[in-house]
Design an enzyme around this catalytic site. Structure first.
Site, mmCIF file in Angstrom:
data_model
loop_
_atom_site.group_PDB
_atom_site.id
_atom_site.type_symbol
_atom_site.label_atom_id
_atom_site.label_comp_id
_atom_site.label_asym_id
_atom_site.label_seq_id
_atom_site.Cartn_x
_atom_site.Cartn_y
_atom_site.Cartn_z
ATOM 1 N N HIS A 18 -0.182 4.152 13.494
ATOM 2 C CA HIS A 18 -1.150 3.985 12.426
ATOM 3 C C HIS A 18 -2.583 3.982 12.973
ATOM 4 C CE1 HIS A 18 -3.001 2.278 8.822
ATOM 5 N NE2 HIS A 18 -1.901 2.634 8.187
ATOM 6 N N GLU A 61 -0.268 -1.687 14.469
ATOM 7 C CA GLU A 61 -1.170 -0.686 13.918
ATOM 8 C C GLU A 61 -2.426 -0.662 14.787
ATOM 9 O OE1 GLU A 61 -4.124 -1.133 11.514
ATOM 10 O OE2 GLU A 61 -4.015 -3.245 11.001
ATOM 11 N N HIS A 73 -4.383 -8.925 5.536
ATOM 12 C CA HIS A 73 -4.496 -7.557 5.026
ATOM 13 C C HIS A 73 -4.518 -7.462 3.509
ATOM 14 C CE1 HIS A 73 -4.598 -3.294 5.331
ATOM 15 N NE2 HIS A 73 -3.509 -3.153 4.597
ATOM 16 N N HIS A 102 0.846 -1.202 0.000
ATOM 17 C CA HIS A 102 0.000 0.000 0.000
ATOM 18 C C HIS A 102 0.876 1.246 0.000
ATOM 19 C CE1 HIS A 102 -3.938 -1.964 1.528
ATOM 20 N NE2 HIS A 102 -3.869 -1.942 0.218
ATOM 21 N N ASP A 111 0.635 4.046 1.348
ATOM 22 C CA ASP A 111 0.952 4.706 2.615
ATOM 23 C C ASP A 111 1.993 3.917 3.413
ATOM 24 O OD1 ASP A 111 -0.883 2.689 3.047
ATOM 25 O OD2 ASP A 111 -1.814 3.654 4.759
ATOM 26 N N HIS A 112 2.481 2.839 2.807
ATOM 27 C CA HIS A 112 3.563 2.099 3.449
ATOM 28 C C HIS A 112 4.815 2.029 2.574
ATOM 29 C CE1 HIS A 112 1.358 0.458 6.973
ATOM 30 N NE2 HIS A 112 0.351 0.828 6.221
#
Lengths: 964, 600
Positions: B414, B203, B157, B70, B72-73
């Site tokens: 997170h 997270e 995930h 992702h 955002d990672h």
């Protein structure tokens, strides 16, 4: 030597203490070989290296050793053991000792001392472990001997401190299996010893090796299994093990906790870090629930399974398992309807359904809230959502069991079960449908649930659909819309999958009869009648229309106002359906339709008792006439048989008994007829023609007796005796006929001997029942047995002939419940005119779908037979997985049969039928005789045969020649 | 004092641009390197100057670990490695390695081509950056250098998401990345063994949520889609190209097949095909069902789902469209949204979390009038539904993971600060462990007490074992030996061996003690009496009477001599070595009490 041995063999035969067949084979071997032990001794002495010795031992282990030479062998093995330096050889010897001590008929107490002795001097851990295993075998072989058990327990305790986990494992196993039981203890001192065992094992719960910990728990479970009452103190120890690092320990600990909770359900245990106390079973339930979210799926499966059997748990704990919310919210009840609205909106956690509802509100009384140890909370929610389908299935099963015992829980778990209908794995879906069916008595489906349930009707899997039909058969629906919805969906299903026709009709039958009042307001709509106008008459052959009618007629049975809504053609259709689909359409009391109702009347319930009576009477009548003239007897038998057969057709409840008796009488009739032949004494050449009839009769009787024995379920031993007796008579008849038709005496010798063997066999198998057979053929035969043994065949034949004539007619006691096995092949239907074309030499798969009724153990008995036009027959053994069990006594065979043949010039039909394979020797072990170790002589009856039990279906096939 | 230091550069009390610096036993590791969806300026990338003020990145960082693909990672990765400059290893799982560049390229295109940003990383930079990547397989332990090792665990995930254990010596940190404790239609649940790390960095996106059963969610979702389609409406499902999208695709695909629906399902183009290709390939990373059935049919080979073309958006009739990106902040999903927003028959289903500032967040919080670029105002008439399909662990799942791993401390990242606060409190209360939630740039320092392994020689151990019963876990045992510290490793050996190794001569330390006994008899007799006395008391020990007239108890020597002055007093000489101190002092005290009166 040989002479001596021969003598011994004879001695044993007269003593009649012997075992299985393989022993016989080895006995023969012994006559040629001097002795097993001697041979082994020589072999071992020859061995130069440990590897050699090991090879010899391995070879030796492949053959069984007879009981009387075990001791010798053991001595030799021990001798070598002392001498042997190599650990692997000693290990093998130790394991052989264990194997040998298991030999039946050998009492191992004599080798125990030696075993314990060598144990003390042994250094190798592996050999030690193996020796302990041997001791375990010895100990289990001598369960009565208290002293030995105590001693073995002592030995085990001594070695518990060994450094090797293997040795400790075995010690614990030994303790578990042999630790003394309290019930056999008479004195207090021994009682102390018994308690000790538990304590000793308990100490190893904290062993450093996980394997030993597991073994300790298993040993404890073993103690429990043997009837020793475990102490409640174990509970706390076991609870600690639930957080062990190793999954096998946790898995075993879960079991132990379950056991303790079953033993002391009502004791009170404190909740740590609070002053409250709860029942032990509740506490255990909470702990096991917690394990449903364990890291290892093995443990999860175990935990989920065990949950199902904890029925004593309090209901509020039970209901928490379906609730993911916290303890603090427990007080709040929520019905499934409210769930959508209220769910979680009140709690501190958001559901993730609405955006922004997860802004934290005030912290609820923090002390009571805990996220992990809230025990039972949501265990099933977790279990049903698990990653592994094994866990999900276990959870569904557990849910089923708990719901069966608690109606309120059943109501609550409904939503979750319905959700499971959409699982991604078919097995899980199927299992949840079955579960739902099982608990259907306790529940009523709401409309939205029904909606989800019915959506599954479109599933492409036949199993699922049929399971769902079964489910619908026994569900309660709350509203008329529900019924309508169900009908619409079922009809949709019918158009989509026409093969489901029968299943759907049946489903609607039950749906109708369960909800007459809900169907009533739907009738005009369903029949599309109009108050003023006549509507078009629907097509009578339309399966959908029939389905609707089945629903309505079954509802009308208990709803007398309904027929008033029918239009004319509906009544006509009723009459037609009542006749053609009588199993689906019940008898209705229709106003002013005498014709219909009278046609129906003979079959209604009140007649059942008289027909039972009739059956009894007609049978008694037959049995009482022993001394009538032959002509009269024959006629009476014929009439009775006819009556019984008709009765069987009319009364399905009595069909089994009636057919069974009729078959028996038929045998008797055949026998009488055969014996009535006037020409029995005519000289052989003239006789030939007659013998046809007699031998055919004998043959038929044999067949019929096999059918009687194997095609009916519920046949008891007393009937089996009679059946075997009848068969014996048939065999006698056969013998006589053969004696008459064959020239020369030589072939007769063999036959006579065989026959006498059979008589002997009969006597042995049914020795307990012989007193009931007064005056019968066999009774007389046994009286004359000594004489027969010594007579010549011709004499034997003569004696048999007279005895057959004099023998009386045995009364066949009626069994309590008897059902005839039957099978119907649904598919292939045999109607198709389109041949199945395939290239010759290749195979074509033919789908076979059949229902079997009252077949015991169909997996091993039912076969499919394919007969090709050239007479070539092929037998196919369906896989065990091809059989489904939709209900008690019913089985369904769905399999594929592979056909192949060389090329034909034009299409032709093959016949497919089902066979019931039988093995008459399978019945023998039932007699207590064998348990004493007697070897039954190999008799002809052990041969296998098959009985066809379904109508053959013709399939049109056409193997084409391969194109070049 | 050894310590673990954690500094979030991003994702501290925030969602987006995950980037956490961890210093453990002198090693520095950067966990994730993400971008923030909510910003278009410098704030979208982590502030790497925090590190670079001390020099070059490569000098400071030992490795970078990317948990999943992702953005955002991993969104800042090319910027970080190529523009700021990092040449060390970057670790990620093979699916992440495969899919990450596709997403980065897509992101770059939107940023550069659509928005016309300058000074952005180029395609070549992405390629160069990916060359520094080292693949880590599940449960594989990778040695970054001699001391630092990392190990990956399955995290659910998205495809290829992993949790990482970072270990130096006996100190370890587990970083979860994003994870999911409940399995879904295409991925399994996260799993970790009981590795007992010093610190668990988890997270906490759904810190305050306990989610309903996923089956209800699925059913609701399908029902909503089905109803809208039957009404003739269009359904827009904004998704990130990878992850949830595939789950929803499988869900809709099977539903379409079962219900025999005809309405078309589209998936916005381009990257989907490539991405789906990877889903087909990495079957081992999916759930049980897909893994077991892929031989018959790979579930990712969709029958009903077709590629989307921009022109289709204006087609009449019902349709379902999956469009990227997931938060409606840019790209195709926003375009389609603008086209369809005016019709109340249509529906938009937001299947996941939306960061503040995005259009998705605005419409979900109830805004009906949106101000678009160029002062346009868009009125939203279509239905807006939220369906939490985000595959993050909920509160219970987080607790479950903590229970599984049994860490000493927990650190939350997170997530939103308010929610974190709640979960922090819960964790502290239930597990009685410290829980931290640093903001960006804030450093958390944890003192650790690393255990130091000491090797023991087998001979010594066996000798000690032989002396007593089995070691009991509950009781400490005394063991005598010599600790040798050499080349930074420790060994415990027997003193003889130590002497031998060090080339030292052994010095014997002997204690002697005289005990005066009043005994008029002869020395021999006194000795006999002492012998029988000791024999009767010290049953466990070996008491011997030697021919030279002395008595030994184990290795303790007792000799008797007449007192030089007083013949009525005998002097007992007791002598023992240092090792036998305990027994020796016991013996002397025993002898000092005197001998029992002999029955004369």
């Amino acid at each position: 030597m040989a002479a001596h041995l021969k003598k011994r063999v004879y001695e044993e035969f007269t003593k009649v203490v012997q075992q299985q067949q393989e022993e016989i084979a080895t006995k023969k071997l012994r006559l040629t070989k001097p002795s097993k032990s001697a041979a082994l001794h020589i072999d071992l002495c020859k061995a130069t290296s440990p590897a050699d010795a090991l090879q010899y031992l391995l070879q030796f282990a492949r053959k069984p050793v007879e009981a009387e030479s075990v001791e010798g062998v053991v001595r030799i093995l021990l001798e070598h053991y002392y001498k042997e330096n190599d650990a692997s050889v000693r290990l093998k010897i130790a394991s052989l000792l264990g194997l040998l001590s298991k030999t039946s008929g050998f009492s191992p107490d004599c080798i125990m001392d030696d075993a314990i002795n060598i144990l003390q001097n042994e250094r190798s851990h592996q050999v030690l472990a193996q020796l302990l295993d041997t001791l375990l075998a010895i100990g289990t072989k001598l369960p009565e001997n208290q002293a030995i058990q105590m001693r073995l327990v002592d030995v085990a305790c001594k070695h518990l401190t060994d450094t090797s986990h293997g040795v400790r494992n075995k010690c614990l196993q030994l303790l578990g299996n042999l630790g003394s039981l309290e019930k056999s203890v008479t004195k207090d001192t021994e009682g102390l010893a018994a308690r000790d065992v538990q304590k000793i094992i308990g100490d190893y719960f904290s062993d450093q090796d996980p394997r030993v910990r597991t073994a300790a728990i298993k040993a404890m479970l073993q103690l429990h299994e043997r009837g020793l009452k475990l102490h409640q103190t174990i509970y706390n120890q076991a609870c600690k093990l639930l957080s062990d690092d190793y999954e096998q320990v946790r898995s075993a600990a879960v079991q132990l906790i379950w056991v303790v909770s079953q033993l002391y359900p009502e004791s009170i245990v404190p909740i740590p870090s609070s002053n409250e106390e709860i029942r032990l079973v509740d506490d255990a339930f909470g702990k096991i629930c917690h394990m449903v979210s364990d890291g290892s799926w093995v443990v999860r499966v175990q935990a989920a399974k065990l949950l199902g059997s904890m029925e004593q748990v309090s209901s509020h704990f039970l209901e928490q398992t379906l609730d993911k919310k916290l303890m603090s919210d427990l007080r709040r009840k929520r019905t499934a309807h409210e769930r959508a609205k209220e769910l979680y909106s009140s709690g501190e956690f958001s559901s993730g359904r609405k955006w922004g509802d997860d802004a934290p509100k005030e912290e609820v009384d923090t002390g009571a809230v805990n996220l992990i140890e809230s025990g039972a909370c949501g265990a099933f929610v977790h279990g049903l959502e698990d990653e592994m389908y094994e866990v999900r299935i276990a959870a569904v099963e557990a849910l089923c069991m708990l719901a069966q015992s608690s109606p309120s829980f059943a109501e609550k778990c409904l939503d979750f079960l319905v959700d499971m209908f959409n699982d991604e794995i078919e097995e899980v879906r199927l299992q949840s449908i079955h579960t739902m069916r099982k608990i259907s008595n306790n529940i009523t489906l709401r409309e939205d649930q029904l909606d989800t349930v019915l959506a599954v009707l479109e599933d492409s899997s036949r199993d699922i659909r049929e399971a769902l039909h079964e489910l619908l058969c026994c569900t309660n629906v709350s509203t008329k819309e529900g019924i309508h919805l169900a009908l619409v969906e079922l009809l949709k299903n019918l158009t989509k999958y026409p093969t489901d026709r029968d299943s759907i009709w049946k489903c609607l039958k039950f749906l109708g009869s369960r909800h007459p009042t809900l169907v009533l307001p739907l009738v005009p709509e369903l029949l599309s009648t109009h108050p003023f106008f006549d509507t078009a008459e629907p097509d009578m052959d339309d399966p959908a229309y029939i389905a609707v009618l089945v629903l309505i007629f079954n509802a009308a049975k208990t709803c007398p106002t309904m027929p008033a809504l029918f239009s004319d053609h509906t009544f006509r259709h009723y009459a037609y359906l009542r006749d053609s689909l009588s199993h689906l359409v019940p008898a209705l009391r229709l106003p002013g339709r005498k014709l219909v109702s009278s046609a129906v009347s003979p079959n209604i319930m009140p007649h059942e008792d008289p027909s039972q009576q009739f059956l009894q009477q007609s049978l008694e009548r037959v049995y009482s006439l022993q001394h009538l003239d032959p002509q009269g007897t024959q006629e009476l038998l014929e009439f009775t048989i006819r009556d019984l057969q008709r009765l069987g057709e009319l009364q399905s409840e009595l069909a089994g008994v009636a057919d069974f008796s009729a078959t028996y009488l038929q045998c008797q009739l055949l026998l009488i007829k055969a014996l009535q032949e006037k020409l029995w004494n005519v000289a052989a050449p003239l006789y030939l023609k007659q013998s046809d009839l007699a031998s055919a009769a004998a043959k038929q009787i044999m067949e019929e007796t096999y059918k009687m024995e194997f095609m009916y379920s519920g046949v008891e031993n007393k009937q089996v005796v009679i059946i075997h007796h009848m068969r014996l008579q048939a065999k006698a008849l056969q013998l006589i006929v053969t004696a008459r038709t064959t020239r020369g005496v030589d072939p007769l010798f063999g036959m006579c001997e065989k026959f006498l063997q059979e008589v002997d066999f009969f006597q042995r198998c049914f020795i307990a029942d012989l007193p009931h057979l007064q005056d019968s053929f066999v009774d007389k035969l046994l009286d004359l047995m000594p004489r027969l043994m010594t007579s010549k065949p011709t004499e034997v034949v003569k004696i048999l002939q007279t005895m057959l004539r004099q023998s009386t007619f045995l009364h066949l006691p009626l069994p309590e419940k008897i059902h005839k096995a039957s099978a119907t092949i649904i598919e292939p239907a045999g109607e198709s005119d389109n041949p199945l074309r395939f290239t010759s030499g290749l195979v074509v798969a033919l789908d076979v779908d059949a229902t079997l009724e009252h077949v015991q153990d169909p997996q091993s008995t039912v076969k499919v037979q394919v007969v090709y036009p050239d007479g070539q027959a092929q037998m196919i053994h369906p896989k065990p997985a091809d059989f489904r069990n939709p209900g008690p006594g019913r089985h369904r065979l769905i399999t594929q049969v592979y056909l192949s043949h060389t090329a034909w010039t034009e299409p032709c039909q093959v016949e497919v039928r089902l066979l019931l394979a039988y093995n008459s020797s399978a019945r023998i072990p039932k007699s207590p005789w064998i348990e004493s170790g007697e070897v039954p002589p190999l008799v002809e009856t052990s041969s296998e045969g098959t009985i066809p039990f379904s109508k053959p279906v013709k399939v049109y096939i056409m193997p084409k020649p391969a194109r070049r | 004092m050894p310590e673990i230091r954690v500094t979030p550069l991003g994702a501290g009390q925030d969602v987006g641009r995950s980037c956490i610096l961890v210093s453990i036993a002198g090693k520095n590791v950067m966990l994730d390197c993400g971008m923030h969806m909510g910003f278009n300026d410098d704030r979208r990338f982590p502030d790497f100057s925090y590190i670079t003020q001390n020099g070059r990145l490569t000098d400071y960082l030992d490795c970078v670990i990317i948990s999943h693909f992702h953005l955002d990672h991993c969104g800042a990765l090319p910027y970080f490695s190529e523009m700021v400059g990092y040449d060390g290893p970057i670790y990620m799982t093979p699916p992440t390695q495969a899919i990450c560049p596709i997403l980065l390229e897509d992101y770059r295109k939107i940023a550069v081509d659509k928005k016309g940003e300058a000074n952005f990383f180029t395609s070549q930079m992405i390629k160069d950056c990916m060359k520094k990547v080292v693949a880590v397989h599940l449960h594989q332990t990778v040695q970054v250098d001699d001391e630092l090792e990392i190990k990956a665990y399955y995290a659910g995930h998205v495809l290829g998401a992993a949790m990482f254990q970072i270990k130096v010596g006996s100190e370890s940190v587990v970083y979860t990345g994003d994870y999911n404790m409940t399995p879904d239609r295409h991925l399994g649940a996260a799993w970790i063994d009981r590795c007992r790390p010093n610190l668990l960095i988890t997270e906490s996106t759904y810190a305050t949520t306990i989610r309903d059963s996923k089956r209800c969610r699925e059913r609701d979702f399908l029902k909503k889609v089905h109803e809208t389609v039957e009404r003739g409406g269009k359904v827009l499902i904004p998704v990130f190209a990878l992850g949830r999208a595939q789950e929803l695709c499988i869900l809709l695909e099977t539903f379409w097949e079962r219900m025999n629906l005809k309405a078309p399902i589209y998936f916005s183009t381009g990257l989907t095909e490539k991405a789906n290709h990877y889903y087909k390939l990495f079957i081992t990373w999916t759930n049980q069902k897909i893994r077991k059935t892929f031989v018959q049919r790979n579930m990712f080979e969709f029958k009903h789902i077709k590629a989307f073309d921009r022109a289709f958006a204006d087609n009449p009739g019902p349709m379902v469209v999956f469009a990227t990106p997931g938060m409606l902040h840019a790209g195709q999903s926003l375009q389609i949204f603008r086209k369809w927003a005016g019709n109340e028959k249509n529906m938009v289903i937001m299947p996941g979390y939306c960061v503040q500032g995005t259009v998705g967040h605005k419409i979900l919080s109830g805004q009906r009038k949106l101000e678009m670029e160029g002062r346009q105002v868009l009125e939203v008439k279509m239905q807006v539904e939220y369906m939490s399909f985000s595959a993050h662990a909920d509160a219970k799942g987080i607790m479950q993971l903590i229970g599984q791993a049994e860490p000493e401390h927990v650190l939350l990242v997170h997530g939103e600060a308010k929610k974190m606060e709640f979960l922090k409190q819960k964790i502290e209360q239930e597990f009685r462990m410290n829980c931290y939630m640093p903001a960006n740039g804030e450093t958390v320092t944890l003192p650790t007490s690393p255990s130091i392994p000491v090797g023991i020689s087998l001979g010594l151990l066996k000798r000690e074992m032989a002396q007593g019963l089995l070691p009991d876990a509950k009781k400490p045992r005394l063991l005598q030996g010599t600790l040798i510290m050499k080349d930074s490793n420790f060994r415990l050996v027997s003193s003889e061996q130590a002497l031998k190794e060090l080339g030292l001569a052994e010095h014997q330390l002997r204690f002697t003690c005289r005990v005066h006994l009043h005994d008029a008899r002869k020395e021999q007799e006194t000795v006999m009496r002492v012998y029988s006395h000791l024999k009767s008391i010290l049953k466990d020990h070996c008491v011997q009477h030697l021919p030279d007239g002395s008595v030994t108890v184990e290795s303790i020597l007792i000799q008797a001599a007449a007192h030089s002055e007083d013949p009525g007093t005998k002097v007992l000489l007791v002598s023992w070595t240092y090792q036998d101190e305990e027994l020796g002092s016991y013996l002397t005290s025993l002898l000092k009490k005197g001998l029992p009166q002999a029955p004369s």
